[in-house]
Design a protein around this motif. Structure first.
Motif, PDB file in Angstrom:
ATOM      1  N   ALA A 162      24.519  -5.454 -19.202  1.00 19.08           N
ATOM      2  CA  ALA A 162      25.185  -5.941 -17.994  1.00 19.08           C
ATOM      3  C   ALA A 162      24.192  -6.513 -16.977  1.00 19.08           C
ATOM      4  CB  ALA A 162      25.991  -4.811 -17.348  1.00 19.08           C
ATOM      5  N   ARG A 184      25.130  -0.692 -23.077  1.00 21.34           N
ATOM      6  CA  ARG A 184      26.083  -1.447 -22.244  1.00 21.34           C
ATOM      7  C   ARG A 184      25.552  -1.651 -20.830  1.00 21.34           C
ATOM      8  NH1 ARG A 184      29.624   1.881 -24.975  1.00 21.34           N
ATOM      9  NH2 ARG A 184      29.937   3.234 -23.156  1.00 21.34           N
ATOM     10  N   ARG A 185      24.926  -0.645 -20.279  1.00 21.40           N
ATOM     11  CA  ARG A 185      24.388  -0.765 -18.922  1.00 21.40           C
ATOM     12  C   ARG A 185      23.243  -1.777 -18.877  1.00 21.40           C
ATOM     13  NH1 ARG A 185      23.532   5.301 -17.119  1.00 21.40           N
ATOM     14  NH2 ARG A 185      23.291   4.450 -15.022  1.00 21.40           N
ATOM     15  N   LEU A 214      26.150   3.851 -24.278  1.00 21.23           N
ATOM     16  CA  LEU A 214      26.329   3.638 -22.841  1.00 21.23           C
ATOM     17  C   LEU A 214      25.086   2.992 -22.237  1.00 21.23           C
ATOM     18  CD1 LEU A 214      27.903   3.936 -20.219  1.00 21.23           C
ATOM     19  CD2 LEU A 214      26.992   6.267 -20.028  1.00 21.23           C
ATOM     20  N   ALA A 215      23.915   3.459 -22.644  1.00 22.42           N
ATOM     21  CA  ALA A 215      22.668   2.871 -22.153  1.00 22.42           C
ATOM     22  C   ALA A 215      22.599   1.391 -22.530  1.00 22.42           C
ATOM     23  CB  ALA A 215      21.466   3.624 -22.718  1.00 22.42           C
ATOM     24  N   VAL A 267      18.059  -4.227 -13.140  1.00 22.20           N
ATOM     25  CA  VAL A 267      19.283  -3.666 -13.714  1.00 22.20           C
ATOM     26  C   VAL A 267      19.603  -2.396 -12.924  1.00 22.20           C
ATOM     27  CG1 VAL A 267      20.326  -2.646 -15.778  1.00 22.20           C
ATOM     28  CG2 VAL A 267      18.801  -4.631 -15.993  1.00 22.20           C
ATOM     29  N   ASP A 268      20.843  -2.300 -12.443  1.00 28.05           N
ATOM     30  CA  ASP A 268      21.244  -1.196 -11.560  1.00 28.05           C
ATOM     31  C   ASP A 268      20.869   0.186 -12.076  1.00 28.05           C
ATOM     32  OD1 ASP A 268      22.270  -2.800  -9.568  1.00 28.05           O
ATOM     33  OD2 ASP A 268      24.310  -2.747 -10.365  1.00 28.05           O
ATOM     34  N   ALA A 269      21.060   0.447 -13.350  1.00 26.94           N
ATOM     35  CA  ALA A 269      20.852   1.785 -13.902  1.00 26.94           C
ATOM     36  C   ALA A 269      19.383   2.147 -14.089  1.00 26.94           C
ATOM     37  CB  ALA A 269      21.571   1.895 -15.240  1.00 26.94           C
ATOM     38  N   ALA A 292      26.036  10.853 -21.305  1.00 25.79           N
ATOM     39  CA  ALA A 292      25.355   9.572 -21.495  1.00 25.79           C
ATOM     40  C   ALA A 292      24.708   9.525 -22.877  1.00 25.79           C
ATOM     41  CB  ALA A 292      24.313   9.372 -20.408  1.00 25.79           C
ATOM     42  N   LEU A 343      16.662   5.761 -17.072  1.00 29.36           N
ATOM     43  CA  LEU A 343      17.945   5.314 -16.537  1.00 29.36           C
ATOM     44  C   LEU A 343      18.574   6.449 -15.744  1.00 29.36           C
ATOM     45  CD1 LEU A 343      19.386   3.693 -19.785  1.00 29.36           C
ATOM     46  CD2 LEU A 343      18.249   2.530 -17.908  1.00 29.36           C
ATOM     47  N   GLU A 367      24.686   8.896 -15.214  1.00 27.07           N
ATOM     48  CA  GLU A 367      25.915   8.979 -14.439  1.00 27.07           C
ATOM     49  C   GLU A 367      26.763  10.179 -14.838  1.00 27.07           C
ATOM     50  OE1 GLU A 367      27.820   5.225 -14.903  1.00 27.07           O
ATOM     51  OE2 GLU A 367      26.513   4.262 -13.444  1.00 27.07           O
TER      52      GLU A 367
END
Length: 109
Positions: free
Chosen positions: A88, A84-85, A81-82, A39-41, A77, A70, A73
């Motif tokens: 994804a 949702r990230r 938001l965490a 996961v990108d984050a 945050a 994480l 960004e």
């Protein structure tokens, strides 16, 4: 919970389910961690507990509780938001709980 503004990372405890493909190298926990690490984050993963394992035809769903670091960004945050990230992420089937952890909090037991 409060967030330290000058901390570049956000630490959360999350309960999530990921799909580990059949034939993945290592054991199911290692496979689940690799899915979460992609996961990108996410910059770090520590498994707290494996909650459930559900074999399927082409993959195995592993529900686990993890301590995640994480990349933050923005200073605002938060848990939503965490979530949702994480949702994804490829291979992440569900995120059922996310809670921010203070940077100097003791390890989750």
């Amino acid at each position: 919970m409060g967030v330290v503004m000058n901390d570049p990372d956000l630490r959360v405890v999350a309960t999530l389910a990921v799909r580990v493909p059949l034939g993945a190298t290592g054991d199911l926990t290692e496979g689940a961690v690799r899915i979460v690490e992609r996961v990108d984050a996410v910059s770090a993963v520590t498994v707290v507990a494996v909650r459930r394992v559900a074999p399927g035809l082409n993959d195995t769903t592993v529900e686990l509780e993890v301590l995640l670091t994480l990349e933050r960004e923005d200073a605002g945050a938060d848990d939503a938001l965490a979530r949702r990230r994480l949702e994804a992420g490829v291979g992440v089937e569900a995120v059922t709980d996310v809670e921010t952890v203070e940077p100097d909090a003791p390890p989750v037991a």
